[in-house]
Design a protein around this motif. Structure first.
Motif, PDB file in Angstrom:
ATOM      1  N   ASP A  67      79.481  53.654 -33.915  1.00  0.00           N
ATOM      2  CA  ASP A  67      80.575  54.027 -33.057  1.00  0.00           C
ATOM      3  C   ASP A  67      81.115  52.588 -33.169  1.00  0.00           C
ATOM      4  O   ASP A  67      82.811  53.213 -32.539  1.00  0.00           O
ATOM      5  CB  ASP A  67      80.131  54.102 -31.811  1.00  0.00           C
ATOM      6  CG  ASP A  67      79.218  55.488 -31.679  1.00  0.00           C
ATOM      7  OD1 ASP A  67      79.528  56.686 -32.546  1.00  0.00           O
ATOM      8  OD2 ASP A  67      79.417  56.248 -30.824  1.00  0.00           O
ATOM      9  N   ALA A  68      81.217  51.879 -32.991  1.00  0.00           N
ATOM     10  CA  ALA A  68      81.626  50.456 -33.042  1.00  0.00           C
ATOM     11  C   ALA A  68      82.573  50.140 -34.258  1.00  0.00           C
ATOM     12  O   ALA A  68      84.012  49.864 -34.183  1.00  0.00           O
ATOM     13  CB  ALA A  68      80.809  49.345 -32.948  1.00  0.00           C
ATOM     14  N   ARG A  69      81.965  50.823 -35.084  1.00  0.00           N
ATOM     15  CA  ARG A  69      82.956  50.056 -36.581  1.00  0.00           C
ATOM     16  C   ARG A  69      84.210  51.883 -36.099  1.00  0.00           C
ATOM     17  O   ARG A  69      85.110  50.966 -37.022  1.00  0.00           O
ATOM     18  CB  ARG A  69      81.867  50.920 -37.737  1.00  0.00           C
ATOM     19  CG  ARG A  69      81.315  49.466 -38.247  1.00  0.00           C
ATOM     20  CD  ARG A  69      80.405  49.151 -39.417  1.00  0.00           C
ATOM     21  NE  ARG A  69      79.289  50.612 -39.232  1.00  0.00           N
ATOM     22  CZ  ARG A  69      78.246  51.242 -39.073  1.00  0.00           C
ATOM     23  NH1 ARG A  69      77.596  49.947 -38.176  1.00  0.00           N
ATOM     24  NH2 ARG A  69      77.220  51.825 -39.604  1.00  0.00           N
ATOM     25  N   TRP A  70      83.503  52.989 -36.209  1.00  0.00           N
ATOM     26  CA  TRP A  70      85.202  53.382 -35.580  1.00  0.00           C
ATOM     27  C   TRP A  70      86.053  53.415 -35.010  1.00  0.00           C
ATOM     28  O   TRP A  70      87.354  53.981 -35.090  1.00  0.00           O
ATOM     29  CB  TRP A  70      83.936  55.291 -35.338  1.00  0.00           C
ATOM     30  CG  TRP A  70      84.996  56.624 -35.270  1.00  0.00           C
ATOM     31  CD1 TRP A  70      85.843  56.419 -36.488  1.00  0.00           C
ATOM     32  CD2 TRP A  70      86.206  56.733 -34.155  1.00  0.00           C
ATOM     33  NE1 TRP A  70      85.921  58.146 -35.997  1.00  0.00           N
ATOM     34  CE2 TRP A  70      86.967  57.506 -34.832  1.00  0.00           C
ATOM     35  CE3 TRP A  70      85.854  56.017 -32.996  1.00  0.00           C
ATOM     36  CZ2 TRP A  70      87.738  58.114 -34.113  1.00  0.00           C
ATOM     37  CZ3 TRP A  70      87.145  56.856 -32.266  1.00  0.00           C
ATOM     38  CH2 TRP A  70      87.912  58.003 -32.490  1.00  0.00           C
ATOM     39  N   LEU A  71      85.762  52.087 -33.961  1.00  0.00           N
ATOM     40  CA  LEU A  71      86.578  52.023 -32.961  1.00  0.00           C
ATOM     41  C   LEU A  71      87.273  51.010 -33.701  1.00  0.00           C
ATOM     42  O   LEU A  71      88.269  51.123 -33.584  1.00  0.00           O
ATOM     43  CB  LEU A  71      86.224  51.578 -31.415  1.00  0.00           C
ATOM     44  CG  LEU A  71      85.592  52.526 -30.835  1.00  0.00           C
ATOM     45  CD1 LEU A  71      84.482  51.697 -29.725  1.00  0.00           C
ATOM     46  CD2 LEU A  71      86.191  53.147 -30.063  1.00  0.00           C
ATOM     47  N   ALA A  72      86.704  50.054 -34.296  1.00  0.00           N
ATOM     48  CA  ALA A  72      87.180  48.495 -35.131  1.00  0.00           C
ATOM     49  C   ALA A  72      87.620  49.866 -36.061  1.00  0.00           C
ATOM     50  O   ALA A  72      89.726  48.644 -35.883  1.00  0.00           O
ATOM     51  CB  ALA A  72      86.515  47.752 -35.202  1.00  0.00           C
ATOM     52  N   ILE A 100      84.453  42.741 -34.019  1.00  0.00           N
ATOM     53  CA  ILE A 100      83.295  43.773 -33.593  1.00  0.00           C
ATOM     54  C   ILE A 100      82.630  42.262 -33.038  1.00  0.00           C
ATOM     55  O   ILE A 100      82.447  41.545 -34.229  1.00  0.00           O
ATOM     56  CB  ILE A 100      82.324  43.973 -34.330  1.00  0.00           C
ATOM     57  CG1 ILE A 100      83.132  45.607 -34.789  1.00  0.00           C
ATOM     58  CG2 ILE A 100      81.738  44.911 -33.052  1.00  0.00           C
ATOM     59  CD1 ILE A 100      83.152  46.552 -35.675  1.00  0.00           C
ATOM     60  N   THR A 101      82.577  42.505 -31.868  1.00  0.00           N
ATOM     61  CA  THR A 101      81.823  40.844 -31.399  1.00  0.00           C
ATOM     62  C   THR A 101      80.015  41.989 -31.457  1.00  0.00           C
ATOM     63  O   THR A 101      80.007  42.561 -30.420  1.00  0.00           O
ATOM     64  CB  THR A 101      81.981  40.291 -29.543  1.00  0.00           C
ATOM     65  OG1 THR A 101      83.037  39.622 -30.601  1.00  0.00           O
ATOM     66  CG2 THR A 101      81.078  39.726 -29.778  1.00  0.00           C
TER      67      THR A 101
END
Length: 214
Positions: A67-72, A100-101
């Motif tokens: 999910d974080a990668r999709w947002l980034a 991404i942190t």
């Protein structure tokens, strides 16, 4: 929490009632598999966030980070939190980009390490009712104009796995925590599109709200 937001084909539930799992327990689960979750983004995140202008995002229970990668990929600056250091290290190895942190944090026990963010998203993140202050902290992390997105498996599927959904803060419960200055955008149960949990999880409960700017 090590409940990866990106796992449409994997059960993400507490080890036992009123216990969302320990850091040590989740570390052991991650060490026991080359990849614990699929790399697919959660359907509700796509449906609810695609039309939002990118800004800062806080991904709770980020796991291996789909999910974080999709947002980034869509221009968000993401802080991704998980209780498992193994999950955090794995996610960082998969995607070390500076947008991404990756942080190890237990948001049930500790303060949320971000404030005034444009999006707080939590998928299948079990918060026991006695830890409702953790849910309040997630609400408080949303800045003016920002959005809160909380998604859980529908109660029927959770009960089929032997858990009591009433023991946990449900997406709709967040409405009672918002107070004035918020607008509810989504509050519904919908089909997942991809069945999870051995066929038990066919529907998700989705709650999204937006904090007003004034």
């Amino acid at each position: 929490m090590a409940s990866d937001n990106s796992s449409p084909d994997t059960v993400t539930e507490p080890a036992k009632p009123h216990d969302p799992g320990t850091a040590e327990g989740w570390d052991a689960r991650y060490r026991g598999a080359d990849r614990l979750w699929t790399s697919d983004v959660n359907p509700a995140l796509v449906a609810e966030v695609s039309d939002l202008d990118p800004g800062t995002a806080l991904d709770i229970g980020s796991g291996e980070g789909a999910d974080a990668r999709w947002l980034a990929d869509r221009g968000w600056q993401v802080t991704a939190l998980d209780i498992s250091q193994v999950a955090v290290d794995r996610a960082r190895e998969i995607d070390p980009r500076p947008s991404i942190t990756w942080l190890r944090a237990d948001v049930i026990a500790d303060d949320v390490p971000a404030a005034d963010v444009d999006l707080v998203t939590a998928h299948y993140f079990p918060i026991p009712k006695e830890n409702i202050d953790a849910a309040r902290r997630l609400v408080e992390a949303v800045g003016p104009g920002g959005s809160l997105l909380v998604v859980a498996h529908a109660p029927e599927g959770v009960r089929a796995h032997g858990f009591d959904p009433d023991a946990y803060v449900q997406p709709g419960d967040f409405a009672d925590l918002l107070g004035d200055g918020w607008d509810t955008v989504t509050d519904e149960t919908r089909e997942r599109g991809r069945v999870a949990g051995g066929g038990h999880h066919t529907h998700d409960v989705v709650f999204r709200a937006r904090r007003r700017t004034t």
